[in-house]
Design a protein around this motif. Sequence first.
Motif, PDB file in Angstrom:
ATOM      1  N   CYS A  19       0.852  -1.185   0.000  1.00 48.20           N
ATOM      2  CA  CYS A  19       0.000   0.000   0.000  1.00 48.20           C
ATOM      3  C   CYS A  19       0.892   1.240   0.000  1.00 48.20           C
ATOM      4  O   CYS A  19       2.085   1.142   0.292  1.00 48.20           O
ATOM      5  CB  CYS A  19      -0.953  -0.018   1.192  1.00 48.20           C
ATOM      6  N   PRO A  20       0.350   2.402  -0.324  1.00 52.05           N
ATOM      7  CA  PRO A  20       1.223   3.583  -0.376  1.00 52.05           C
ATOM      8  C   PRO A  20       1.620   4.079   1.018  1.00 52.05           C
ATOM      9  O   PRO A  20       2.533   4.885   1.152  1.00 52.05           O
ATOM     10  CB  PRO A  20       0.355   4.627  -1.089  1.00 52.05           C
ATOM     11  N   CYS A  72      -0.012   5.797   4.723  1.00 53.72           N
ATOM     12  CA  CYS A  72      -0.751   7.044   4.943  1.00 53.72           C
ATOM     13  C   CYS A  72      -0.578   7.441   6.409  1.00 53.72           C
ATOM     14  O   CYS A  72       0.322   6.922   7.072  1.00 53.72           O
ATOM     15  CB  CYS A  72      -2.226   6.858   4.590  1.00 53.72           C
ATOM     16  N   ARG A  80      -1.998   6.469   8.835  1.00 51.00           N
ATOM     17  CA  ARG A  80      -2.201   5.345   9.752  1.00 51.00           C
ATOM     18  C   ARG A  80      -0.942   4.502   9.913  1.00 51.00           C
ATOM     19  O   ARG A  80      -0.869   3.651  10.790  1.00 51.00           O
ATOM     20  CB  ARG A  80      -3.333   4.448   9.229  1.00 51.00           C
ATOM     21  N   VAL A 128      -6.547  -1.716   7.846  1.00 50.85           N
ATOM     22  CA  VAL A 128      -7.656  -1.363   6.949  1.00 50.85           C
ATOM     23  C   VAL A 128      -7.688  -2.293   5.732  1.00 50.85           C
ATOM     24  O   VAL A 128      -8.680  -2.976   5.476  1.00 50.85           O
ATOM     25  CB  VAL A 128      -7.563   0.117   6.499  1.00 50.85           C
TER      26      VAL A 128
HETATM   27 FE1  SF4 Z   1      -1.917   1.325   3.949  1.00 55.39          FE
HETATM   28 FE2  SF4 Z   1      -3.643   1.239   5.986  1.00 55.39          FE
HETATM   29 FE3  SF4 Z   1      -3.075   3.567   4.918  1.00 55.39          FE
HETATM   30 FE4  SF4 Z   1      -4.488   1.791   3.515  1.00 55.39          FE
HETATM   31  S1  SF4 Z   1      -5.122   2.789   5.382  1.00 55.39           S
HETATM   32  S2  SF4 Z   1      -2.762   3.014   2.803  1.00 55.39           S
HETATM   33  S3  SF4 Z   1      -3.612  -0.146   4.246  1.00 55.39           S
HETATM   34  S4  SF4 Z   1      -1.621   2.204   5.962  1.00 55.39           S
END
Ligand code: SF4
Length: 410
Positions: free
Chosen positions: A307-308, A310, A312, A355
Motif C-alpha cells: 500500500c502507499p 498514509c 495510519r 484497513v
Molecule cells: Fe496502507 Fe492502511 Fe493507509 Fe491503507 S489505510 S494506505 S492499508 S496504511
Amino acid sequence: PIPIEPVAPVQRDTLQAQVRWGERVVTVGGGAPVRVQSMTNTDTVDAIGTAIQIKELALAGSELVRLTVNTPEAAAAVPYIREQLDRMGIDVPLIGDFHYNGHRLLTEVPACAEALSKYRINPGNVGKGDKRDKQFGQMVEAAIRWNKPVRIGVNWGSLDQELLAGMMDENSRRRTPWDAKSVMYEALITSAIESARRAEDIGLPAHQILLSCKVSGVQDLISVYRALAQRCKYALHLGLTEAGMGTKGTVASAAALGILLQDGIGDTIRVSLTPQPGEARTQEVVIASEILQSLGLRSFVPSVTACPGCGRTTSTTFQELTKEIDDFLRAQMPVWRARYPGVEKMKVAVMGCIVNGPGESKHADIGISLPGTGEAPAAPVYIDGEKSVTLRGDNIAQDFRALVENYIEK
Ligand code: SF4
C-alpha cells in the motif's frame, strides 16, 4: 447485473523469427512470449567494457542485446566481445545496429557478420539514389549468407527523406490532401514494408524479418503501430524512441507500450531511457520487464503488493520492509529461477495497517499486515489466504523474510 468479463491482452498472429547464438534460441513473434531487449551505450571498440555491460543487461533479464557497429574497429571488436561473453557463460544473442556503412562492415568483416545473431537495418540511411538498393541488398545478402534475421528499423528521426519528399509531393496533388502527420505516418510504414518486401525479393525468408517504426510521441506511436500491425504479418519490435529521462521516459514508455501490448502489438520491446547521471543502464531492462509483468504478459520476479502508506502507518518500518523484501526477492532470482520453477509468479504483500492489510495479504501467496497507528504491536502473516502466524518484536523484517524463504522452498 451484467457479468464483468476479465480482460486479457489480445494474441496477434505474426510470423516467428528465431534469433540464435549457439544452443540458445530466442523466438520472437508467432506466439512466443514478448521479449525484452536493450542496447549498450558503451563504445563498441571498448570490447571489455561492452562485454561487461552486455553481461549486466543479460543478467538483469535482457533476452536480446543490441550494440552499435559503426566503424571497422567496432566491427572487429564484435567477435572478441562475443568470445568474452561465451567465456563468461553469457549466451544472450547480439544484434548489430548499423547505419550508413552496414553494407561495408557486414561484407568486409565477416567475423562480425557471423558473431552477431541479428542485424538492424535502417532504410532511412542505407544509402542514397542509385546506391540505395545495392547497399540495402548487400546487407540482406549478408543476412542470407549467415542465416540471420534482420530488423528493418525505421525511425522518424532518420526517415528516408527521398521517400518522404515523394509522398509529400503526391499528397499535394490529392484533391483533399492529408494532414502532414498522416503523410509522415504513411511514409514510416511504407519505408518499413517496402524494404521488407525488397528483402523478401532478394531471398530473405519473411519469418526472418522484423519491423519497427519508432517515433517519440505516445499517440503517434500508437497510431503508427496500429496501422503497421494491420498491414503485415512480420513480427514487430516495439519501443518509444528517445523516451527521455527518469519518470517522464518511464511513464511515456509504459503508457505507449501498455496500450499497444494490450492490443497484441509488439513481439519484442525496448524502453529507450536516457540514464540519469549514475543510473545503471540495466534500469531500462527492469522497466521493460515490469511493463510486461504488470500487463500479465510475462513473469520475471515475484511481485510485491504494497500500500502507499498514509497517516495510519506508524513508522518507516513499513517502507523499509517493502524495499527489503523487494530487493531480496530480486537478488535471489538468478538462483531461484533455476531451483524453483514458477517462483516468479509468486505474490507477496506488505501492508501498512489493518484497513486493507489482512484483505490484501489474503489475496497474496504470503502477506504481512504491519500494525498501524493505535493498533496492537503485532503483524499477522497470511499464507495461502489463511492467517498463519503473528510476528512481534524488533525482528519482524527478518522473521518475515525467513517465512518468505521457507514458503518458496516448500
Ligand atoms: Fe496502507 Fe492502511 Fe493507509 Fe491503507 S489505510 S494506505 S492499508 S496504511
